[in-house]
Write an enzyme that holds these catalytic residues in place. Structure first.
Site, PDB file in Angstrom:
ATOM      1  N   ASP A 112       0.972  -1.368  -0.036  1.00 38.32           N
ATOM      2  CA  ASP A 112      -0.087   0.101  -0.107  1.00 38.32           C
ATOM      3  C   ASP A 112       0.789   1.357   0.127  1.00 38.32           C
ATOM      4  O   ASP A 112       1.755   1.451   0.711  1.00 38.32           O
ATOM      5  CB  ASP A 112      -0.793   0.151   1.106  1.00 38.32           C
ATOM      6  CG  ASP A 112      -2.311   0.883   0.953  1.00 38.32           C
ATOM      7  OD1 ASP A 112      -1.948   2.002   0.664  1.00 38.32           O
ATOM      8  OD2 ASP A 112      -3.400   0.518   1.335  1.00 38.32           O
ATOM      9  N   THR A 149      -6.880   4.087  -1.431  1.00 38.94           N
ATOM     10  CA  THR A 149      -6.626   2.607  -1.470  1.00 38.94           C
ATOM     11  C   THR A 149      -7.970   1.647  -1.879  1.00 38.94           C
ATOM     12  O   THR A 149      -7.527   0.861  -2.725  1.00 38.94           O
ATOM     13  CB  THR A 149      -6.431   2.483   0.093  1.00 38.94           C
ATOM     14  OG1 THR A 149      -5.261   3.127   0.417  1.00 38.94           O
ATOM     15  CG2 THR A 149      -6.305   0.850   0.318  1.00 38.94           C
ATOM     16  N   ASP A 268       2.522   2.796   2.970  1.00 43.86           N
ATOM     17  CA  ASP A 268       1.488   3.757   3.262  1.00 43.86           C
ATOM     18  C   ASP A 268       1.266   4.302   4.579  1.00 43.86           C
ATOM     19  O   ASP A 268       1.020   5.766   4.663  1.00 43.86           O
ATOM     20  CB  ASP A 268      -0.041   3.406   2.854  1.00 43.86           C
ATOM     21  CG  ASP A 268      -1.130   4.430   2.788  1.00 43.86           C
ATOM     22  OD1 ASP A 268      -0.954   5.122   1.790  1.00 43.86           O
ATOM     23  OD2 ASP A 268      -1.992   4.293   3.495  1.00 43.86           O
ATOM     24  N   HIS A 272       1.715   8.392   5.489  1.00 49.23           N
ATOM     25  CA  HIS A 272       0.692   9.280   5.860  1.00 49.23           C
ATOM     26  C   HIS A 272       1.259  10.146   7.255  1.00 49.23           C
ATOM     27  O   HIS A 272       1.125  11.481   7.327  1.00 49.23           O
ATOM     28  CB  HIS A 272      -0.572   8.918   6.357  1.00 49.23           C
ATOM     29  CG  HIS A 272      -1.511   8.281   5.235  1.00 49.23           C
ATOM     30  ND1 HIS A 272      -2.347   9.355   4.718  1.00 49.23           N
ATOM     31  CD2 HIS A 272      -1.645   7.205   4.730  1.00 49.23           C
ATOM     32  CE1 HIS A 272      -2.684   8.567   3.704  1.00 49.23           C
ATOM     33  NE2 HIS A 272      -2.585   7.454   3.737  1.00 49.23           N
ATOM     34  N   ASP A 315      -1.095   0.477  -4.754  1.00 47.21           N
ATOM     35  CA  ASP A 315      -2.322   1.103  -5.134  1.00 47.21           C
ATOM     36  C   ASP A 315      -2.342   2.612  -5.554  1.00 47.21           C
ATOM     37  O   ASP A 315      -3.231   3.125  -6.279  1.00 47.21           O
ATOM     38  CB  ASP A 315      -3.328   0.971  -4.171  1.00 47.21           C
ATOM     39  CG  ASP A 315      -2.875   1.402  -2.866  1.00 47.21           C
ATOM     40  OD1 ASP A 315      -1.718   1.624  -2.465  1.00 47.21           O
ATOM     41  OD2 ASP A 315      -3.686   1.493  -1.808  1.00 47.21           O
ATOM     42  N   HIS A 316      -1.179   3.330  -5.038  1.00 51.60           N
ATOM     43  CA  HIS A 316      -1.199   4.542  -5.287  1.00 51.60           C
ATOM     44  C   HIS A 316       0.287   4.987  -4.809  1.00 51.60           C
ATOM     45  O   HIS A 316       0.946   4.369  -3.976  1.00 51.60           O
ATOM     46  CB  HIS A 316      -2.225   5.460  -4.648  1.00 51.60           C
ATOM     47  CG  HIS A 316      -2.457   5.127  -3.335  1.00 51.60           C
ATOM     48  ND1 HIS A 316      -1.520   5.525  -2.121  1.00 51.60           N
ATOM     49  CD2 HIS A 316      -3.141   4.468  -2.678  1.00 51.60           C
ATOM     50  CE1 HIS A 316      -1.835   4.979  -1.129  1.00 51.60           C
ATOM     51  NE2 HIS A 316      -3.201   4.336  -1.300  1.00 51.60           N
ATOM     52  N   HIS A 429      -2.624  11.035  -0.275  1.00 53.37           N
ATOM     53  CA  HIS A 429      -2.725  10.723  -1.735  1.00 53.37           C
ATOM     54  C   HIS A 429      -4.216  10.839  -1.994  1.00 53.37           C
ATOM     55  O   HIS A 429      -5.002  10.983  -1.063  1.00 53.37           O
ATOM     56  CB  HIS A 429      -2.401   9.114  -2.011  1.00 53.37           C
ATOM     57  CG  HIS A 429      -2.717   8.013  -1.119  1.00 53.37           C
ATOM     58  ND1 HIS A 429      -4.041   7.671  -1.273  1.00 53.37           N
ATOM     59  CD2 HIS A 429      -2.327   7.815   0.276  1.00 53.37           C
ATOM     60  CE1 HIS A 429      -4.211   6.772  -0.098  1.00 53.37           C
ATOM     61  NE2 HIS A 429      -3.597   7.050   0.920  1.00 53.37           N
TER      62      HIS A 429
END
Ligand SMILES: [Zn+2]
Length: 492
Positions: A112, A149, A268, A272, A315-316, A429
């Protein structure tokens, strides 16, 4: 916000704020192709070499003309995303033969928020091994919009843009029923389209999911069986997830699932909290690499590494955000008052559903008037659209779940309702998928992927068709490009 997808996916934690963030019988053809692989056949006689030369020369000419025809037709195509132009595969390369398994097996791994470029932050010998001996999207995998996500994992799983698979955000309201979708909603009514594990199950084949948004939803012949479908629990150590996948390879070969998912919340989670340029990211990336190493070594120990297809993706991406890059909706009050209950999600995807009786186009006009007045801080970094006026490339309108008003932010900016004393620098994101920072990685290693090949970036809605092509099963309709799998996979 810092809770990221980890806290959002968690069944034991509260619903996040809206601004939070939070993948028969193919074996025969494959085996046959393998035995005819010219690389592996030893010392062919002279006339066979000559024949091969003529065959290759002819094939090259045919391929060249086909490539030209492809380019011609693709250049004349419509407003749909153009199919990615992939350089053709050298013709001497064909699907490599299986040695231990008698069927293709795909492991789809998501890390992630693995932004493209993270692989260069620290030595990643195991990921590097997959890249060196596999096929990589040279400048990353392009997420769908919004670059969040749940929408992206489900686009990867279904090959559909968000309006068509229904998961248009991590959290949204169904305007017809008033019901709220959250990342803990497992009712089939929310999850449209056909995810790959359902397709696999519908073909009478076995799938196994070790976490993936939508995998716990019962659909078609997929019942989320307890021994092959893990219910999300972010506290399961990554090692345990890898080891469970490895244990599936200890089953009798006929019982090994042909498709498996494996999900990691990192990097991920860290992204953050601290943004993409922090030692915590470097550390998390190193840990993901060690998990890939653990998987490779486990498969090697079982003599199956070269037979299994591993697709590693994310995913990103992630971009740094700080409180100096804020836009406050309260600053728009002189033009239009925006009550918080009109605001469905606030950042990075601003979505607004005014009550009936208030014209969405009036709201859009007034908001853009204020934002472009020069009197609203950072106003020029937010543009507001009626969803039907959003750029086509975003594919973000064909669902009534999408609120009528959508705001697009410049990279790294955030929207807040009102001023507060909170100060933070972190990462986010969800932005326009055209931003390079939102890209993730695509690395594939296995019998049908050429070694050391680089392909141009492509959108993640192409993944579903890649998997069904490898498994040689008929997939459901997707938004992917029909010619894509043939352009990227070695041919049997
Ligand atoms: Zn996230």
């Amino acid at each position: 916000m810092g809770g990221a997808s980890l806290s959002i996916l968690s069944p034991s934690k509260p619903i996040p704020d809206p601004d939070g963030e939070d993948l028969q019988n193919p074996s025969e053809a494959l085996l046959q192709a393998g035995t005819k692989n010219p690389i592996s056949s030893a010392k062919p006689p002279t006339n066979a070499i000559l024949f091969t030369f003529i065959l290759l020369t002819t094939s090259v000419a045919i391929a060249a003309s086909m490539a030209f025809a492809f380019l011609f037709f693709s250049s004349s195509s419509s407003s749909q995303s153009p199919p990615p132009s992939i350089p053709s595969i050298p013709l001497h390369l064909a699907t490599r033969p299986l040695t231990r398994l008698n069927k293709p097996v795909v492991i789809l791994i998501s890390s992630d928020g693995f932004r493209f470029g993270y692989q260069f932050k620290t030595p990643t010998p195991n990921i590097a091994r997959l890249i060196a001996n596999g096929t990589e999207a040279e400048t990353g995998l392009i997420p769908v919009f919004p670059t969040l996500t749940f929408p992206n994992h489900y686009s990867i799983a279904t090959g559909l843009y968000t309006p068509f698979h229904g998961i248009i955000n991590n959290r949204f309201v169904d305007p017809a029923s008033g019901e709220v979708f959250t990342m803990r909603s497992h009712e089939p009514k929310w999850w449209l389209g056909e995810p790959i594990w359902v397709t696999v199950a519908n073909h009478g084949l076995r799938a196994a999911t070790y976490f993936w948004p939508g995998s716990e939803v019962k659909k078609g012949n997929w019942s989320c069986p307890s021994n092959f479908c893990q219910n999300y629990n972010n506290s399961v150590p990554f090692e345990e997830r890898v080891d469970t996948i490895l244990q599936y390879f200890d089953l009798p070969i006929s019982e090994i699932p042909v498709f498996m998912t494996l999900y990691f919340e990192d990097p991920d989670y860290q992204g953050h909290q601290v943004g993409p340029d922090d030692p915590a990211i470097t550390e998390a990336v190193g840990r993901i690499d060690r998990m890939i190493g653990r998987l490779i070594q486990g498969l090697e120990k079982r003599g199956m590494f070269e037979d299994v297809t591993i697709m590693l993706l994310g995913d990103h991406g992630m971009v740094g955000t700080c409180d100096k890059k804020l836009i406050f909706l309260e600053d728009l009050a002189p033009w239009i008052k925006l009550p918080s209950d009109w605001v469905m999600t606030i950042t990075p995807v601003l979505s607004i559903r005014p009550p009936s009786g208030v014209s969405p186009s009036h709201v859009v006009d007034k908001m853009n008037e204020g934002l472009s007045s020069g009197k609203v801080g950072n106003g020029k970094n937010l543009r507001v659209f009626l969803k039907e006026d959003l750029p086509e490339r975003l594919h973000y309108k064909a669902s009534n779940r999408i609120p009528p008003i959508i705001g697009l932010l410049e990279e790294g900016f955030k929207v807040e309702q009102t001023r507060s004393n909170e100060q933070e620098c972190g990462g986010a994101h969800g932005y326009d998928n055209a931003f390079f920072s939102m890209r993730s990685i695509f690395i594939a290693h296995g019998p049908q992927f050429a070694r050391g090949r680089k392909v141009p970036s492509f959108e993640n809605v192409e993944i579903y068709n890649l998997v069904t092509s490898i498994l040689k099963i008929k997939g459901a309709p997707t938004n992917g490009t029909a010619s894509f799998p043939n352009s990227i996979l070695l041919q049997s």
